[in-house]
Scaffold this motif. Sequence first.
Motif, PDB file in Angstrom:
ATOM      1  N   MET A   1       0.817  -1.204   0.000  1.00  0.00           N
ATOM      2  CA  MET A   1       0.000   0.000   0.000  1.00  0.00           C
ATOM      3  C   MET A   1       0.854   1.259   0.000  1.00  0.00           C
ATOM      4  O   MET A   1       0.565   2.213  -0.699  1.00  0.00           O
ATOM      5  CB  MET A   1      -0.935  -0.031   1.208  1.00  0.00           C
ATOM      6  N   ALA A   2       1.948   1.252   0.781  1.00  0.00           N
ATOM      7  CA  ALA A   2       2.819   2.422   0.846  1.00  0.00           C
ATOM      8  C   ALA A   2       3.438   2.717  -0.520  1.00  0.00           C
ATOM      9  O   ALA A   2       3.612   3.881  -0.876  1.00  0.00           O
ATOM     10  CB  ALA A   2       3.905   2.216   1.896  1.00  0.00           C
ATOM     11  N   ASP A   3       3.770   1.658  -1.276  1.00  0.00           N
ATOM     12  CA  ASP A   3       4.361   1.852  -2.601  1.00  0.00           C
ATOM     13  C   ASP A   3       3.383   2.543  -3.545  1.00  0.00           C
ATOM     14  O   ASP A   3       3.784   3.388  -4.338  1.00  0.00           O
ATOM     15  CB  ASP A   3       4.815   0.527  -3.202  1.00  0.00           C
ATOM     16  N   LYS A   4       2.100   2.178  -3.461  1.00  0.00           N
ATOM     17  CA  LYS A   4       1.087   2.813  -4.320  1.00  0.00           C
ATOM     18  C   LYS A   4       0.931   4.281  -3.968  1.00  0.00           C
ATOM     19  O   LYS A   4       0.785   5.119  -4.843  1.00  0.00           O
ATOM     20  CB  LYS A   4      -0.253   2.095  -4.203  1.00  0.00           C
ATOM     21  N   LYS A   5       0.956   4.604  -2.668  1.00  0.00           N
ATOM     22  CA  LYS A   5       0.837   5.997  -2.246  1.00  0.00           C
ATOM     23  C   LYS A   5       2.042   6.804  -2.723  1.00  0.00           C
ATOM     24  O   LYS A   5       1.886   7.913  -3.223  1.00  0.00           O
ATOM     25  CB  LYS A   5       0.691   6.108  -0.727  1.00  0.00           C
ATOM     26  N   LEU A   6       3.237   6.246  -2.575  1.00  0.00           N
ATOM     27  CA  LEU A   6       4.442   6.940  -3.042  1.00  0.00           C
ATOM     28  C   LEU A   6       4.417   7.148  -4.550  1.00  0.00           C
ATOM     29  O   LEU A   6       4.816   8.198  -5.045  1.00  0.00           O
ATOM     30  CB  LEU A   6       5.706   6.188  -2.626  1.00  0.00           C
ATOM     31  N   GLU A   7       3.946   6.148  -5.284  1.00  0.00           N
ATOM     32  CA  GLU A   7       3.838   6.265  -6.743  1.00  0.00           C
ATOM     33  C   GLU A   7       2.855   7.367  -7.122  1.00  0.00           C
ATOM     34  O   GLU A   7       3.099   8.149  -8.036  1.00  0.00           O
ATOM     35  CB  GLU A   7       3.414   4.922  -7.354  1.00  0.00           C
ATOM     36  N   LYS A   8       1.737   7.461  -6.400  1.00  0.00           N
ATOM     37  CA  LYS A   8       0.742   8.509  -6.651  1.00  0.00           C
ATOM     38  C   LYS A   8       1.316   9.884  -6.313  1.00  0.00           C
ATOM     39  O   LYS A   8       1.048  10.862  -7.011  1.00  0.00           O
ATOM     40  CB  LYS A   8      -0.532   8.225  -5.838  1.00  0.00           C
ATOM     41  N   LEU A   9       2.119   9.965  -5.258  1.00  0.00           N
ATOM     42  CA  LEU A   9       2.760  11.236  -4.904  1.00  0.00           C
ATOM     43  C   LEU A   9       3.799  11.625  -5.961  1.00  0.00           C
ATOM     44  O   LEU A   9       3.959  12.798  -6.266  1.00  0.00           O
ATOM     45  CB  LEU A   9       3.417  11.150  -3.523  1.00  0.00           C
ATOM     46  N   LYS A  10       4.492  10.628  -6.503  1.00  0.00           N
ATOM     47  CA  LYS A  10       5.507  10.895  -7.528  1.00  0.00           C
ATOM     48  C   LYS A  10       4.868  11.295  -8.852  1.00  0.00           C
ATOM     49  O   LYS A  10       5.362  12.173  -9.552  1.00  0.00           O
ATOM     50  CB  LYS A  10       6.382   9.642  -7.720  1.00  0.00           C
ATOM     51  N   TYR A  11       3.757  10.644  -9.203  1.00  0.00           N
ATOM     52  CA  TYR A  11       3.066  10.906 -10.468  1.00  0.00           C
ATOM     53  C   TYR A  11       1.601  11.228 -10.196  1.00  0.00           C
ATOM     54  O   TYR A  11       0.709  10.409 -10.493  1.00  0.00           O
ATOM     55  CB  TYR A  11       3.179   9.701 -11.408  1.00  0.00           C
ATOM     56  N   PRO A  12       1.323  12.418  -9.650  1.00  0.00           N
ATOM     57  CA  PRO A  12      -0.058  12.731  -9.264  1.00  0.00           C
ATOM     58  C   PRO A  12      -1.048  12.766 -10.427  1.00  0.00           C
ATOM     59  O   PRO A  12      -2.237  12.552 -10.223  1.00  0.00           O
ATOM     60  CB  PRO A  12       0.057  14.093  -8.586  1.00  0.00           C
ATOM     61  N   ILE A  13      -0.579  13.001 -11.643  1.00  0.00           N
ATOM     62  CA  ILE A  13      -1.485  12.975 -12.802  1.00  0.00           C
ATOM     63  C   ILE A  13      -1.217  11.750 -13.673  1.00  0.00           C
ATOM     64  O   ILE A  13      -1.707  11.661 -14.790  1.00  0.00           O
ATOM     65  CB  ILE A  13      -1.403  14.276 -13.644  1.00  0.00           C
ATOM     66  N   GLY A  14      -0.443  10.819 -13.153  1.00  0.00           N
ATOM     67  CA  GLY A  14      -0.078   9.631 -13.918  1.00  0.00           C
ATOM     68  C   GLY A  14       1.144   9.911 -14.792  1.00  0.00           C
ATOM     69  O   GLY A  14       1.648  11.026 -14.844  1.00  0.00           O
ATOM     70  N   THR A  15       1.610   8.881 -15.449  1.00  0.00           N
ATOM     71  CA  THR A  15       2.745   9.035 -16.356  1.00  0.00           C
ATOM     72  C   THR A  15       2.223   9.393 -17.748  1.00  0.00           C
ATOM     73  O   THR A  15       1.058   9.143 -18.066  1.00  0.00           O
ATOM     74  CB  THR A  15       3.582   7.743 -16.423  1.00  0.00           C
ATOM     75  N   ALA A 174       2.423  19.647  -2.665  1.00  0.00           N
ATOM     76  CA  ALA A 174       3.268  20.131  -1.571  1.00  0.00           C
ATOM     77  C   ALA A 174       2.491  21.110  -0.698  1.00  0.00           C
ATOM     78  O   ALA A 174       2.591  21.072   0.533  1.00  0.00           O
ATOM     79  CB  ALA A 174       4.528  20.779  -2.127  1.00  0.00           C
ATOM     80  N   LEU A 175       1.718  21.977  -1.337  1.00  0.00           N
ATOM     81  CA  LEU A 175       0.919  22.944  -0.584  1.00  0.00           C
ATOM     82  C   LEU A 175      -0.186  22.244   0.214  1.00  0.00           C
ATOM     83  O   LEU A 175      -0.455  22.604   1.363  1.00  0.00           O
ATOM     84  CB  LEU A 175       0.331  23.991  -1.530  1.00  0.00           C
ATOM     85  N   HIS A 176      -0.807  21.247  -0.390  1.00  0.00           N
ATOM     86  CA  HIS A 176      -1.867  20.502   0.298  1.00  0.00           C
ATOM     87  C   HIS A 176      -1.348  19.807   1.555  1.00  0.00           C
ATOM     88  O   HIS A 176      -1.958  19.857   2.619  1.00  0.00           O
ATOM     89  CB  HIS A 176      -2.492  19.483  -0.653  1.00  0.00           C
ATOM     90  N   TYR A 177      -0.207  19.127   1.411  1.00  0.00           N
ATOM     91  CA  TYR A 177       0.350  18.375   2.526  1.00  0.00           C
ATOM     92  C   TYR A 177       1.251  19.220   3.438  1.00  0.00           C
ATOM     93  O   TYR A 177       1.716  18.737   4.456  1.00  0.00           O
ATOM     94  CB  TYR A 177       1.157  17.166   2.020  1.00  0.00           C
ATOM     95  N   LYS A 178       1.493  20.467   3.019  1.00  0.00           N
ATOM     96  CA  LYS A 178       2.356  21.382   3.781  1.00  0.00           C
ATOM     97  C   LYS A 178       3.718  20.746   4.056  1.00  0.00           C
ATOM     98  O   LYS A 178       4.317  20.939   5.113  1.00  0.00           O
ATOM     99  CB  LYS A 178       1.673  21.823   5.068  1.00  0.00           C
ATOM    100  N   GLY A 179       4.163  19.948   3.080  1.00  0.00           N
ATOM    101  CA  GLY A 179       5.476  19.327   3.181  1.00  0.00           C
ATOM    102  C   GLY A 179       5.571  18.193   4.183  1.00  0.00           C
ATOM    103  O   GLY A 179       6.665  17.720   4.481  1.00  0.00           O
ATOM    104  N   GLU A 180       4.435  17.741   4.732  1.00  0.00           N
ATOM    105  CA  GLU A 180       4.449  16.659   5.730  1.00  0.00           C
ATOM    106  C   GLU A 180       3.642  15.471   5.227  1.00  0.00           C
ATOM    107  O   GLU A 180       2.492  15.617   4.836  1.00  0.00           O
ATOM    108  CB  GLU A 180       3.868  17.167   7.043  1.00  0.00           C
ATOM    109  N   PHE A 181       4.264  14.301   5.271  1.00  0.00           N
ATOM    110  CA  PHE A 181       3.609  13.107   4.741  1.00  0.00           C
ATOM    111  C   PHE A 181       3.518  12.018   5.791  1.00  0.00           C
ATOM    112  O   PHE A 181       4.305  11.819   6.606  1.00  0.00           O
ATOM    113  CB  PHE A 181       4.370  12.594   3.511  1.00  0.00           C
TER     114      PHE A 181
END
Length: 181
Positions: A1-15, A174-181
Amino acid sequence: MADKKLEKLKYPIGTFEAPKVIDDALILTWIEDIERFPTAIAELTKNLTVQQLHWPYRPNGWNIKQVVHHCADSHMNSIIRFKLALTEDSPTIRPYYEDRWATLVDGNDNNLENTLLLLKGLHAKLGILLRSITKEQMAREFIHPEHGRRFRLDETIGVYAWHSNHHLAHIKQALHYKGEF
């Protein structure tokens, strides 16, 4: 699950995936995205504090200011790639180490003013160039040695429209999460 979240954070609009058919209407939409990018990124960053500029868009990712400076670096390279492909026969472009560029002093400047001015002028110039490319020229290519393949200009317009939107999404994230994950 963590990998999917990180992938979504890396590619928020997909590749980016090149469509099978790239028609004039799609190219125009992509060019308009490219032309709107400087205004959109300026709007997102205009009132940010230095602290906010340091917020990353994902764990171990670049911060907001690095993303903005990266876009200028990347899109300067893009216009050169288009010009090489338009003036040479299937040139091999020179890749660069974007991760290393992001650590240079200009990639960490807290003042975005000059980079935003650069993006504004660069994208205006890029828009003029892209709108002038003929249907025949859209099939011209360059070779990207890192990817080991040829890229057509029509597809490359889509790549840079995606790249613009991809990094706008990073800043919003970044603004949404205020730099905290």
